[in-house]
Design a protein around this motif. Structure first.
Motif, PDB file in Angstrom:
ATOM      1  N   TYR A  29       0.664  -0.829   0.059  1.00  0.00           N
ATOM      2  CA  TYR A  29      -0.499   0.305  -0.083  1.00  0.00           C
ATOM      3  C   TYR A  29       1.211   1.137  -0.239  1.00  0.00           C
ATOM      4  O   TYR A  29       1.778   1.541   0.008  1.00  0.00           O
ATOM      5  N   THR A  30       0.532   1.825  -1.085  1.00  0.00           N
ATOM      6  CA  THR A  30       1.217   3.839  -0.615  1.00  0.00           C
ATOM      7  C   THR A  30       0.326   4.593  -0.095  1.00  0.00           C
ATOM      8  O   THR A  30      -0.791   4.989  -0.941  1.00  0.00           O
ATOM      9  N   GLU A  31       0.471   5.265   0.345  1.00  0.00           N
ATOM     10  CA  GLU A  31      -0.733   5.862   0.763  1.00  0.00           C
ATOM     11  C   GLU A  31      -0.217   7.376  -0.414  1.00  0.00           C
ATOM     12  O   GLU A  31       0.281   8.125  -0.877  1.00  0.00           O
ATOM     13  N   SER A  32      -1.471   7.518  -0.193  1.00  0.00           N
ATOM     14  CA  SER A  32      -1.638   9.114  -1.321  1.00  0.00           C
ATOM     15  C   SER A  32      -2.542  10.266  -0.951  1.00  0.00           C
ATOM     16  O   SER A  32      -2.637  11.363  -1.824  1.00  0.00           O
ATOM     17  N   ASP A  33      -3.314   9.907   0.550  1.00  0.00           N
ATOM     18  CA  ASP A  33      -4.379  11.148   0.865  1.00  0.00           C
ATOM     19  C   ASP A  33      -3.703  10.493   2.782  1.00  0.00           C
ATOM     20  O   ASP A  33      -4.212   9.788   2.818  1.00  0.00           O
ATOM     21  N   ASN A  34      -3.419  11.237   3.467  1.00  0.00           N
ATOM     22  CA  ASN A  34      -3.341  11.021   5.104  1.00  0.00           C
ATOM     23  C   ASN A  34      -4.557  12.170   5.710  1.00  0.00           C
ATOM     24  O   ASN A  34      -4.252  11.786   6.538  1.00  0.00           O
ATOM     25  N   SER A  35      -4.972  12.575   5.102  1.00  0.00           N
ATOM     26  CA  SER A  35      -6.094  12.999   5.815  1.00  0.00           C
ATOM     27  C   SER A  35      -7.005  11.967   6.246  1.00  0.00           C
ATOM     28  O   SER A  35      -7.715  11.342   5.764  1.00  0.00           O
ATOM     29  N   GLY A  36      -7.495  12.667   7.302  1.00  0.00           N
ATOM     30  CA  GLY A  36      -8.443  11.783   7.830  1.00  0.00           C
ATOM     31  C   GLY A  36      -9.011  10.498   8.026  1.00  0.00           C
ATOM     32  O   GLY A  36      -8.111  10.264   8.968  1.00  0.00           O
ATOM     33  N   THR A  92      -7.078   8.420   5.763  1.00  0.00           N
ATOM     34  CA  THR A  92      -6.142   7.913   4.631  1.00  0.00           C
ATOM     35  C   THR A  92      -6.818   7.118   3.341  1.00  0.00           C
ATOM     36  O   THR A  92      -8.125   6.879   3.596  1.00  0.00           O
ATOM     37  N   ARG A  93      -6.479   7.268   2.373  1.00  0.00           N
ATOM     38  CA  ARG A  93      -6.195   6.351   1.319  1.00  0.00           C
ATOM     39  C   ARG A  93      -5.336   6.147   1.133  1.00  0.00           C
ATOM     40  O   ARG A  93      -4.180   7.275   0.804  1.00  0.00           O
ATOM     41  N   GLY A  94      -5.284   5.162  -0.136  1.00  0.00           N
ATOM     42  CA  GLY A  94      -4.211   5.066  -1.063  1.00  0.00           C
ATOM     43  C   GLY A  94      -3.906   3.674  -2.015  1.00  0.00           C
ATOM     44  O   GLY A  94      -5.734   3.548  -2.057  1.00  0.00           O
ATOM     45  N   HIS A  95      -2.404   3.118  -2.353  1.00  0.00           N
ATOM     46  CA  HIS A  95      -2.921   2.668  -4.053  1.00  0.00           C
ATOM     47  C   HIS A  95      -2.339   1.890  -3.290  1.00  0.00           C
ATOM     48  O   HIS A  95      -1.507   0.793  -2.346  1.00  0.00           O
ATOM     49  N   LEU A  96      -3.179   0.439  -3.731  1.00  0.00           N
ATOM     50  CA  LEU A  96      -2.613  -1.159  -4.100  1.00  0.00           C
ATOM     51  C   LEU A  96      -1.284  -1.220  -4.959  1.00  0.00           C
ATOM     52  O   LEU A  96      -1.836  -1.362  -5.611  1.00  0.00           O
ATOM     53  N   ILE A  97      -0.616  -1.857  -4.441  1.00  0.00           N
ATOM     54  CA  ILE A  97       0.575  -1.741  -5.613  1.00  0.00           C
ATOM     55  C   ILE A  97       1.099  -3.066  -5.790  1.00  0.00           C
ATOM     56  O   ILE A  97       1.179  -3.728  -4.468  1.00  0.00           O
ATOM     57  N   ARG A 155       0.078  -0.526 -10.752  1.00  0.00           N
ATOM     58  CA  ARG A 155      -0.662  -0.545  -8.836  1.00  0.00           C
ATOM     59  C   ARG A 155      -2.284  -0.389  -8.995  1.00  0.00           C
ATOM     60  O   ARG A 155      -2.726   0.427 -10.724  1.00  0.00           O
ATOM     61  N   ILE A 156      -3.209  -0.371  -8.116  1.00  0.00           N
ATOM     62  CA  ILE A 156      -4.709  -0.391  -8.503  1.00  0.00           C
ATOM     63  C   ILE A 156      -4.643   1.247  -7.230  1.00  0.00           C
ATOM     64  O   ILE A 156      -4.270   1.058  -6.340  1.00  0.00           O
ATOM     65  N   GLN A 157      -5.388   2.255  -8.622  1.00  0.00           N
ATOM     66  CA  GLN A 157      -4.467   4.083  -7.563  1.00  0.00           C
ATOM     67  C   GLN A 157      -6.727   3.946  -6.820  1.00  0.00           C
ATOM     68  O   GLN A 157      -7.206   2.875  -7.000  1.00  0.00           O
TER      69      GLN A 157
END
Length: 144
Positions: free
Chosen positions: A21-28, A30-35, A53-55
């Motif tokens: 997992y690579t984080e794309s947004d750390n607010s709230g 969080t959310r991110g991409h599966l790699i 990568r699944i965004q």
């Protein structure tokens, strides 16, 4: 990251393949991409390269030379920087059945090309059937 494969050097955390997992947004929350990553070498400290990568948006991108995905392109992206491979300008999708003709379509030197090849997967064009030039012109080779 979750590592897969044999690693004889337990002093490192480098495995031949990994999912993570690579984080794309750390607010709230969080959310991110599966790699998904693999490596093409056998050295104990050779790090796997991101291949799929699944965004967070659902877009899927593939890379076989670590070229990063670009969010401006469609739902599925195949990226290649052109620095390696048998034909460095050719980035394509291949449709084939084992032992039969394969159809390839993709980008060759900034033109869109449809081509066919023989009974096995190849990294180069065999018989170009249609070319749409980046300037808008269309070429249909003789016999195509």
């Amino acid at each position: 990251m979750i590592g897969f494969g044999y690693n004889s050097n337990f002093g490192t955390s480098v495995y031949p393949a990994s999912i993570g997992y690579t984080e794309s947004d750390n607010s709230g929350n969080t959310r991110g991409h599966l790699i998904f990553a693999t490596r093409n070498t056998t050295g104990a400290t050779d790090v796997p390269t991101e291949r799929l990568r699944i965004q967070t948006s659902g877009k899927t991108s593939f890379s076989y030379d670590a070229t990063p995905a670009n969010a401006q392109y469609g739902q599925i992206e195949i990226s290649k920087n052109g620095a390696s491979n048998a034909d460095p300008d050719w980035s394509y999708v291949s449709f084939h059945r084992v032992g039969q003709i394969a159809w390839q379509q993709g980008i060759d030197t900034n033109d869109y090309v449809v081509a066919k090849t023989g009974g096995s997967g190849k990294d180069t064009l065999d018989a170009e059937r249609l070319r749409i030039h980046s300037g808008g012109g269309i070429t249909v080779p003789t016999g195509g």
